[in-house]
Design an enzyme around this catalytic site. Structure first.
Site, PDB file in Angstrom:
ATOM      1  N   ASN A  12      74.327 104.291   0.958  1.00 30.20           N
ATOM      2  CA  ASN A  12      73.515 104.238  -0.138  1.00 30.20           C
ATOM      3  C   ASN A  12      73.283 102.935  -1.067  1.00 30.20           C
ATOM      4  OD1 ASN A  12      71.950 104.763  -2.484  1.00 30.20           O
ATOM      5  ND2 ASN A  12      72.949 106.441  -3.081  1.00 30.20           N
ATOM      6  N   ARG A  94      70.275 106.201   3.092  1.00 29.59           N
ATOM      7  CA  ARG A  94      69.476 106.853   1.827  1.00 29.59           C
ATOM      8  C   ARG A  94      68.281 105.729   1.407  1.00 29.59           C
ATOM      9  NH1 ARG A  94      69.840 106.703  -4.458  1.00 29.59           N
ATOM     10  NH2 ARG A  94      67.874 108.164  -4.961  1.00 29.59           N
ATOM     11  N   HIS A 183      64.747 112.803  -5.774  1.00 26.93           N
ATOM     12  CA  HIS A 183      65.889 113.635  -5.262  1.00 26.93           C
ATOM     13  C   HIS A 183      65.477 114.848  -4.401  1.00 26.93           C
ATOM     14  CE1 HIS A 183      66.785 113.393  -9.820  1.00 26.93           C
ATOM     15  NE2 HIS A 183      67.770 112.679  -9.210  1.00 26.93           N
ATOM     16  N   HIS A 211      67.765 120.115 -10.694  1.00 25.23           N
ATOM     17  CA  HIS A 211      68.863 119.003 -10.351  1.00 25.23           C
ATOM     18  C   HIS A 211      68.766 118.129 -11.605  1.00 25.23           C
ATOM     19  CE1 HIS A 211      70.586 115.624  -7.821  1.00 25.23           C
ATOM     20  NE2 HIS A 211      70.329 114.900  -9.135  1.00 25.23           N
ATOM     21  N   LEU A 212      70.055 118.560 -12.311  1.00 22.89           N
ATOM     22  CA  LEU A 212      70.393 117.856 -13.920  1.00 22.89           C
ATOM     23  C   LEU A 212      71.560 116.867 -13.677  1.00 22.89           C
ATOM     24  CD1 LEU A 212      70.070 121.142 -15.868  1.00 22.89           C
ATOM     25  CD2 LEU A 212      68.136 119.762 -14.917  1.00 22.89           C
ATOM     26  N   ASN A 214      72.205 112.238 -14.009  1.00 28.10           N
ATOM     27  CA  ASN A 214      71.728 111.296 -15.189  1.00 28.10           C
ATOM     28  C   ASN A 214      70.231 111.360 -14.903  1.00 28.10           C
ATOM     29  OD1 ASN A 214      74.027 110.011 -16.139  1.00 28.10           O
ATOM     30  ND2 ASN A 214      74.497 109.219 -14.245  1.00 28.10           N
ATOM     31  N   ARG A 244      65.744 108.353 -19.584  1.00 27.04           N
ATOM     32  CA  ARG A 244      64.280 108.314 -19.440  1.00 27.04           C
ATOM     33  C   ARG A 244      63.925 109.571 -19.964  1.00 27.04           C
ATOM     34  NH1 ARG A 244      64.912 108.405 -12.839  1.00 27.04           N
ATOM     35  NH2 ARG A 244      66.943 107.911 -13.234  1.00 27.04           N
ATOM     36  N   ASP A 284      75.278 110.025 -21.944  1.00 25.59           N
ATOM     37  CA  ASP A 284      75.996 110.985 -21.297  1.00 25.59           C
ATOM     38  C   ASP A 284      75.705 112.371 -21.848  1.00 25.59           C
ATOM     39  OD1 ASP A 284      78.503 112.331 -20.320  1.00 25.59           O
ATOM     40  OD2 ASP A 284      79.229 110.504 -19.918  1.00 25.59           O
ATOM     41  N   ASN A 336      78.030 121.436 -14.053  1.00 23.96           N
ATOM     42  CA  ASN A 336      79.359 121.616 -15.035  1.00 23.96           C
ATOM     43  C   ASN A 336      79.124 122.104 -16.595  1.00 23.96           C
ATOM     44  OD1 ASN A 336      81.326 120.603 -13.316  1.00 23.96           O
ATOM     45  ND2 ASN A 336      79.906 118.756 -13.230  1.00 23.96           N
ATOM     46  N   GLU A 386      74.080 115.235  -1.563  1.00 24.68           N
ATOM     47  CA  GLU A 386      73.435 114.582  -0.863  1.00 24.68           C
ATOM     48  C   GLU A 386      73.680 113.882   0.430  1.00 24.68           C
ATOM     49  OE1 GLU A 386      72.431 113.297  -5.153  1.00 24.68           O
ATOM     50  OE2 GLU A 386      70.570 112.753  -4.445  1.00 24.68           O
TER      51      GLU A 386
HETATM   52  P1  ADP Z   1      73.671 110.851 -10.859  1.00 21.55           P
HETATM   53  O1  ADP Z   1      74.302 111.278  -9.438  1.00 21.55           O
HETATM   54  O2  ADP Z   1      72.332 111.225 -11.030  1.00 21.55           O
HETATM   55  O3  ADP Z   1      74.356 109.684 -11.413  1.00 21.55           O
HETATM   56  P2  ADP Z   1      75.402 113.031 -11.685  1.00 21.55           P
HETATM   57  O4  ADP Z   1      75.013 114.118 -10.867  1.00 21.55           O
HETATM   58  O5  ADP Z   1      76.873 112.478 -11.609  1.00 21.55           O
HETATM   59  O6  ADP Z   1      74.505 111.674 -11.980  1.00 21.55           O
HETATM   60  O7  ADP Z   1      75.450 113.783 -13.310  1.00 21.55           O
HETATM   61  C1  ADP Z   1      75.898 112.949 -14.336  1.00 21.55           C
HETATM   62  C2  ADP Z   1      75.533 113.648 -15.555  1.00 21.55           C
HETATM   63  O8  ADP Z   1      76.270 114.700 -15.476  1.00 21.55           O
HETATM   64  C3  ADP Z   1      76.019 112.892 -16.761  1.00 21.55           C
HETATM   65  O9  ADP Z   1      75.045 113.215 -17.860  1.00 21.55           O
HETATM   66  C4  ADP Z   1      77.139 113.580 -17.220  1.00 21.55           C
HETATM   67  O10 ADP Z   1      77.361 113.585 -18.610  1.00 21.55           O
HETATM   68  C5  ADP Z   1      76.880 115.083 -16.747  1.00 21.55           C
HETATM   69  N1  ADP Z   1      78.335 115.835 -16.545  1.00 21.55           N
HETATM   70  C6  ADP Z   1      79.278 115.411 -15.757  1.00 21.55           C
HETATM   71  N2  ADP Z   1      80.288 116.371 -15.801  1.00 21.55           N
HETATM   72  C7  ADP Z   1      79.862 117.105 -16.832  1.00 21.55           C
HETATM   73  C8  ADP Z   1      80.635 118.256 -17.805  1.00 21.55           C
HETATM   74  N3  ADP Z   1      81.602 118.737 -17.410  1.00 21.55           N
HETATM   75  N4  ADP Z   1      79.940 118.855 -18.719  1.00 21.55           N
HETATM   76  C9  ADP Z   1      78.637 118.438 -19.235  1.00 21.55           C
HETATM   77  N5  ADP Z   1      77.827 117.478 -18.283  1.00 21.55           N
HETATM   78  C10 ADP Z   1      78.748 116.821 -17.391  1.00 21.55           C
END
Ligand code: ADP
Length: 401
Positions: A12, A94, A183, A211-212, A214, A244, A284, A336, A386
């Protein structure tokens, strides 16, 4: 030690980073993973994990993706596993934007590279480094099949009434303006895993996948095919994200530019300074959760805007699907954040959507139900993967010849 080729190296390549993962598909196991960050800056950072051992190096000279690839190969040689012991059946890349040309993973050829290059205007920040990763990997592994796996591919099944924006014909026909969605690799993996968790064939189920991470996106999946998704022409549309905003009034652009904002500043503000960051100062989601717990008004508002937007998409997609078997949460925040899940689906009992409070907070890394037994609509948490999906798809392309 493996002699038969069962491994895929997943690449990636971002604008200033190179992520890699060596996956043994026979065991569906990651043998090693790594990240080179700050490529082209003053000293890169390399992290390489093999088994339980994590190795890090700072201030490493690394001017290009070619240098980053060399660092990764050095890390394999020094920290293991030796690539010679794990012959590659493919390298899986990717690639963010496949436009309307690619609705499936595709073997890399000179022609594919030419088409992905033509698509650069649709993904100016992503497709160039993705292409760079392909170019370097082809040089390093000239005899190994290279496969491009597109973020947009899973969404190519979306029907025209859902992907068409009601804008002038020249925009649509000459400039490629339409919903593409992103995604897709995660939505494909998670919707298949959700059907398996429901113990039903994918062809029988209607799902809303959230899918939640960043970046964040929702998709509506029927019979294993995507029928709508919340990200659009660009990854800005839809849900509230780290930096965003998701959905906006399109009139905002004219209003702000008439007030003197340049197109570049407008773009930067929507990509880097909006979303949770714009509402709270932090991108975050964990900081937002902590702020909610501490009673901070900005965090409470941000969480309210985020959860309400998710709820609206669940409702819209349930109607678009004409029925709903499960709502599925995935990615960092989806997997999470129990409080975000509960708030997003609160008050939907009338529609058969209920989150069981104990199941919701029970710690687990596995795919799991967080709805009560027998609920009309299941609510699931399904960890995304992924890289594994890219490896599987790359292997399928190679197997298909
Ligand atoms: P990406 O792959 O899009 O960079 P991720 O799937 O790793 O992102 O998700 C990142 C998001 O998940 C961040 O906003 C982070 O705060 C949130 N996150 C990760 N762990 C936790 C947790 N234990 N509680 C709440 N939010 C979390």
């Amino acid at each position: 030690m493996t002699t038969e080729a069962t491994c895929v190296l997943v690449i990636n390549a971002g604008s200033s980073s190179l992520k890699y993962q060596l996956i043994d598909l026979a065991a569906e196991r990651t043998l090693a993973s790594g990240l080179v960050e700050r490529i082209g800056e003053n000293g890169a950072i390399l992290t390489h994990t093999c088994g339980d051992e994590r190795h890090a190096a700072r201030d490493v000279p690394c001017a290009s993706h070619q240098d980053a690839f060399a660092l990764a190969l050095d890390a394999f040689a020094t920290h293991g596993p030796a690539l010679a012991d794990h012959p590659l059946l493919a390298v899986g890349h990717r690639v963010v934007h496949g436009g309307t040309r690619f609705s499936a993973p595709t073997l890399v050829t000179d022609e594919l590279i030419a088409v992905v290059t033509e698509l650069i205007p649709l993904a100016p920040l992503h497709n160039p480094p993705n292409l760079e990763g392909i170019k370097v990997a082809r040089e390093v592994f000239p005899d190994t099949p290279q496969v491009a796996v597109f973020d947009t591919a899973f969404h190519q099944s979306i029907p025209d009434h859902a992907y068409t924006y009601a804008v002038p014909r020249t925009w649509r026909e000459d400039l490629g303006v339409r919903r593409y969605g992103f995604h897709g690799t995660s939505h494909a993996y998670v919707s298949r895993a959700a059907a398996a968790a429901l113990d039903r064939p994918a062809a029988d189920v209607k799902l809303v996948v959230l899918h939640l991470g960043n970046g964040a996106s929702a998709s509506a999946v029927a019979s294993g095919r995507c029928i709508d998704t919340s990200m659009g022409m660009t990854p800005l549309e839809g849900l509230v994200m780290g930096t965003r905003p998701g959905d906006l009034d399109p009139g905002l652009a004219g209003y702000l530019m008439t007030a003197g904002l340049s197109p570049q500043d407008y773009d930067r503000a929507l990509n880097k300074e909006s979303g949770l960051k714009g509402l709270t100062g932090s991108n975050d989601n964990r900081d937002v959760g902590a702020g909610v717990a501490a009673g901070e008004p900005d965090a409470i508002l941000a969480r309210g805007v985020t959860a309400y937007r998710i709820k609206k998409y669940v409702g819209a997609y349930a109607f678009a699907l004409g029925g709903l078997d499960a709502v599925v949460f995935t990615a960092g925040a989806g997997e999470n954040d129990a409080a975000l899940r509960a708030q997003s689906l609160a008050g939907l009992e009338h529609f058969g959507i209920v989150v069981d409070p104990d199941r919701n907070v029970a710690p687990s890394r596995a795919a799991r139900f967080i709805s009560p037994d027998g609920a009309p609509v299941a609510v699931l948490v399904v960890p995304t993967d992924e890289e594994l999906e890219i490896a599987r798809q790359a292997a399928q392309v190679v197997a298909a010849g």
